[in-house]
Design a protein around this motif. Structure first.
Motif, PDB file in Angstrom:
ATOM      1  N   SER A  58       0.827  -1.205   0.000  1.00 17.32           N
ATOM      2  CA  SER A  58       0.000   0.000   0.000  1.00 17.32           C
ATOM      3  C   SER A  58       0.863   1.257   0.000  1.00 17.32           C
ATOM      4  O   SER A  58       0.556   2.241  -0.694  1.00 17.32           O
ATOM      5  CB  SER A  58      -0.926  -0.005   1.217  1.00 17.32           C
ATOM      6  OG  SER A  58      -1.775  -1.135   1.205  1.00 17.32           O
ATOM      7  N   MET A  59       1.945   1.233   0.763  1.00 19.02           N
ATOM      8  CA  MET A  59       2.853   2.385   0.802  1.00 19.02           C
ATOM      9  C   MET A  59       3.459   2.660  -0.572  1.00 19.02           C
ATOM     10  O   MET A  59       3.460   3.805  -1.059  1.00 19.02           O
ATOM     11  CB  MET A  59       3.961   2.136   1.836  1.00 19.02           C
ATOM     12  CG  MET A  59       3.490   2.126   3.281  1.00 19.02           C
ATOM     13  SD  MET A  59       4.739   1.479   4.431  1.00 19.02           S
ATOM     14  CE  MET A  59       6.090   2.648   4.172  1.00 19.02           C
ATOM     15  N   LEU A  60       3.980   1.612  -1.195  1.00 19.43           N
ATOM     16  CA  LEU A  60       4.623   1.790  -2.493  1.00 19.43           C
ATOM     17  C   LEU A  60       3.611   2.174  -3.575  1.00 19.43           C
ATOM     18  O   LEU A  60       3.903   3.010  -4.443  1.00 19.43           O
ATOM     19  CB  LEU A  60       5.353   0.513  -2.879  1.00 19.43           C
ATOM     20  CG  LEU A  60       6.544   0.133  -1.984  1.00 19.43           C
ATOM     21  CD1 LEU A  60       7.116  -1.216  -2.387  1.00 19.43           C
ATOM     22  CD2 LEU A  60       7.626   1.214  -2.032  1.00 19.43           C
ATOM     23  N   THR A  61       2.429   1.570  -3.517  1.00 20.34           N
ATOM     24  CA  THR A  61       1.389   1.913  -4.490  1.00 20.34           C
ATOM     25  C   THR A  61       0.969   3.373  -4.347  1.00 20.34           C
ATOM     26  O   THR A  61       0.794   4.091  -5.343  1.00 20.34           O
ATOM     27  CB  THR A  61       0.170   0.998  -4.310  1.00 20.34           C
ATOM     28  OG1 THR A  61       0.567  -0.366  -4.474  1.00 20.34           O
ATOM     29  CG2 THR A  61      -0.909   1.329  -5.317  1.00 20.34           C
ATOM     30  N   ALA A  62       0.793   3.816  -3.095  1.00 13.25           N
ATOM     31  CA  ALA A  62       0.419   5.208  -2.863  1.00 13.25           C
ATOM     32  C   ALA A  62       1.495   6.153  -3.379  1.00 13.25           C
ATOM     33  O   ALA A  62       1.198   7.212  -3.954  1.00 13.25           O
ATOM     34  CB  ALA A  62       0.181   5.434  -1.372  1.00 13.25           C
ATOM     35  N   ALA A  63       2.769   5.785  -3.209  1.00 16.18           N
ATOM     36  CA  ALA A  63       3.856   6.635  -3.698  1.00 16.18           C
ATOM     37  C   ALA A  63       3.831   6.732  -5.221  1.00 16.18           C
ATOM     38  O   ALA A  63       4.007   7.822  -5.782  1.00 16.18           O
ATOM     39  CB  ALA A  63       5.196   6.085  -3.220  1.00 16.18           C
ATOM     40  N   VAL A  64       3.612   5.612  -5.899  1.00  7.39           N
ATOM     41  CA  VAL A  64       3.553   5.617  -7.363  1.00  7.39           C
ATOM     42  C   VAL A  64       2.369   6.449  -7.848  1.00  7.39           C
ATOM     43  O   VAL A  64       2.501   7.269  -8.770  1.00  7.39           O
ATOM     44  CB  VAL A  64       3.469   4.174  -7.904  1.00  7.39           C
ATOM     45  CG1 VAL A  64       3.201   4.182  -9.398  1.00  7.39           C
ATOM     46  CG2 VAL A  64       4.748   3.408  -7.595  1.00  7.39           C
ATOM     47  N   VAL A  65       1.208   6.249  -7.225  1.00  9.89           N
ATOM     48  CA  VAL A  65       0.022   7.005  -7.618  1.00  9.89           C
ATOM     49  C   VAL A  65       0.229   8.497  -7.372  1.00  9.89           C
ATOM     50  O   VAL A  65      -0.135   9.343  -8.210  1.00  9.89           O
ATOM     51  CB  VAL A  65      -1.217   6.492  -6.862  1.00  9.89           C
ATOM     52  CG1 VAL A  65      -2.422   7.397  -7.104  1.00  9.89           C
ATOM     53  CG2 VAL A  65      -1.543   5.063  -7.276  1.00  9.89           C
ATOM     54  N   GLY A  66       0.822   8.834  -6.230  1.00 11.47           N
ATOM     55  CA  GLY A  66       1.079  10.238  -5.922  1.00 11.47           C
ATOM     56  C   GLY A  66       2.008  10.880  -6.941  1.00 11.47           C
ATOM     57  O   GLY A  66       1.774  12.021  -7.375  1.00 11.47           O
ATOM     58  N   LEU A  75       4.616  12.936  -4.234  1.00 13.55           N
ATOM     59  CA  LEU A  75       5.473  12.129  -3.357  1.00 13.55           C
ATOM     60  C   LEU A  75       5.615  12.762  -1.978  1.00 13.55           C
ATOM     61  O   LEU A  75       5.646  12.064  -0.960  1.00 13.55           O
ATOM     62  CB  LEU A  75       6.860  11.964  -3.993  1.00 13.55           C
ATOM     63  CG  LEU A  75       7.068  10.757  -4.907  1.00 13.55           C
ATOM     64  CD1 LEU A  75       8.491  10.760  -5.461  1.00 13.55           C
ATOM     65  CD2 LEU A  75       6.797   9.463  -4.160  1.00 13.55           C
ATOM     66  N   ILE A  76       5.697  14.096  -1.949  1.00 16.05           N
ATOM     67  CA  ILE A  76       5.810  14.786  -0.656  1.00 16.05           C
ATOM     68  C   ILE A  76       4.578  14.513   0.201  1.00 16.05           C
ATOM     69  O   ILE A  76       4.686  14.238   1.407  1.00 16.05           O
ATOM     70  CB  ILE A  76       5.991  16.302  -0.871  1.00 16.05           C
ATOM     71  CG1 ILE A  76       7.349  16.593  -1.514  1.00 16.05           C
ATOM     72  CG2 ILE A  76       5.860  17.049   0.454  1.00 16.05           C
ATOM     73  CD1 ILE A  76       7.568  18.051  -1.851  1.00 16.05           C
ATOM     74  N   VAL A  77       3.401  14.573  -0.423  1.00 13.58           N
ATOM     75  CA  VAL A  77       2.160  14.334   0.319  1.00 13.58           C
ATOM     76  C   VAL A  77       2.133  12.910   0.886  1.00 13.58           C
ATOM     77  O   VAL A  77       1.850  12.686   2.071  1.00 13.58           O
ATOM     78  CB  VAL A  77       0.933  14.583  -0.579  1.00 13.58           C
ATOM     79  CG1 VAL A  77      -0.346  14.143   0.130  1.00 13.58           C
ATOM     80  CG2 VAL A  77       0.849  16.047  -0.964  1.00 13.58           C
ATOM     81  N   VAL A  78       2.448  11.923   0.036  1.00 12.82           N
ATOM     82  CA  VAL A  78       2.416  10.524   0.481  1.00 12.82           C
ATOM     83  C   VAL A  78       3.455  10.281   1.561  1.00 12.82           C
ATOM     84  O   VAL A  78       3.165   9.654   2.596  1.00 12.82           O
ATOM     85  CB  VAL A  78       2.651   9.588  -0.723  1.00 12.82           C
ATOM     86  CG1 VAL A  78       2.802   8.134  -0.251  1.00 12.82           C
ATOM     87  CG2 VAL A  78       1.505   9.694  -1.711  1.00 12.82           C
ATOM     88  N   MET A  79       4.669  10.770   1.353  1.00 15.29           N
ATOM     89  CA  MET A  79       5.725  10.582   2.344  1.00 15.29           C
ATOM     90  C   MET A  79       5.358  11.225   3.677  1.00 15.29           C
ATOM     91  O   MET A  79       5.587  10.650   4.758  1.00 15.29           O
ATOM     92  CB  MET A  79       7.037  11.178   1.819  1.00 15.29           C
ATOM     93  CG  MET A  79       8.227  10.984   2.748  1.00 15.29           C
ATOM     94  SD  MET A  79       9.683  11.913   2.173  1.00 15.29           S
ATOM     95  CE  MET A  79       9.164  13.608   2.528  1.00 15.29           C
ATOM     96  N   SER A  80       4.772  12.406   3.622  1.00 14.79           N
ATOM     97  CA  SER A  80       4.387  13.104   4.856  1.00 14.79           C
ATOM     98  C   SER A  80       3.301  12.343   5.608  1.00 14.79           C
ATOM     99  O   SER A  80       3.357  12.212   6.837  1.00 14.79           O
ATOM    100  CB  SER A  80       3.916  14.521   4.534  1.00 14.79           C
ATOM    101  OG  SER A  80       4.941  15.262   3.892  1.00 14.79           O
TER     102      SER A  80
END
Length: 252
Positions: A58-66, A75-80
């Protein structure tokens, strides 16, 4: 019958008599004992491993989608958001300590996954400080390189060495328990690499200069994490100990 052998009767050598084979009887008895020994009310599933993989994916998928939706800012939003979730879990552990409880819920040894070491509250204080510094550096000041170095120092260094060196499994088993940490370190690295080429947040280091120092901070974090855990008196959990895979009971 597969487990029957024809053996001659003592009184008549020409008339065979089926007698159970002892090896077959032992096999059947052992099978019945294995079935009878397993409690009917317990469901055995390796849920912690499945949960770790689901969260990591889920983390990696969210980063790719972001990144696809909004590039570097996505990426900043997902990482934060992930870092804030991580910080909240650490705050819960600090709160448990303030109430006179262990920061983490102890888990008994069993026949499942590697056991984590018992970590002092100072470790979670360090986690909070490094993650908070990274978020503030990026969200408030826009300092990409400082944010990347601070976050990578913790995720790719301190937390990773804690999993690899102080858990009770082999190196490969311990690495499988650190998938979320590795995923977060990858997201931080991607966050630094994908920044605008003219971003002043690189402090005139440029994209690849900033990436170099972020990776150096990961190595420094490995060393500092090992020294810090030793100074705090953390002992590696004896290799071979496991926590149980049984996490669900079918009784209401």
């Amino acid at each position: 019958n597969y487990f029957m052998a024809e053996v001659a009767k003592p009184g008549n050598p020409f008339e065979p008599d089926p007698v159970p084979n002892q090896k077959g009887k032992d096999y059947q008895l052992a099978a019945r004992q294995r079935v009878g020994a397993m409690p009917e009310t317990t469901t055995y599933i390796a849920f912690p491993t499945v949960m770790d993989m689901v969260i990591t994916s889920s983390m990696l998928t969210a980063a790719v989608v972001g990144y696809v939706l909004d590039g570097h800012h996505g990426l900043i939003v997902v990482m934060s958001l992930i870092a804030i979730w991580w910080i909240m879990t650490d705050l819960i552990k600090v709160y448990r300590f303030s109430q006179g409880q262990d920061p983490e819920t102890p888990v008994a040894a069993g026949a499942g996954l590697p056991l984590r070491p018992k970590l002092p509250v100072q470790w979670f204080g360090l986690s909070l400080a490094l993650q908070s510094l990274g978020l503030l550096a990026q969200l408030i000041c826009g300092w990409t390189v400082l944010a990347g170095c601070s976050l990578m120092f913790f995720y790719g260094g301190c937390d990773l060495i804690c999993h690899l060196w102080y858990y009770s499994g082999t190196l490969a088993e311990n690495f499988s328990m650190a998938t979320q940490t590795v995923a977060m370190a990858f997201i931080v690295l991607a966050f630094v690499i994908t920044g605008p080429a003219t971003s002043w947040g690189y402090w005139d280091l440029g994209r690849w200069g900033a990436t170099f120092w972020v990776l150096v901070c990961a190595l420094l974090g490995l060393v500092a994490g090992k020294l810090g855990l030793d100074l705090l008196g953390v002992k590696a959990t004896p290799q071979g100990e496991r926590k149980p895979l049984t996490i669900k009971n079918s009784e209401p």
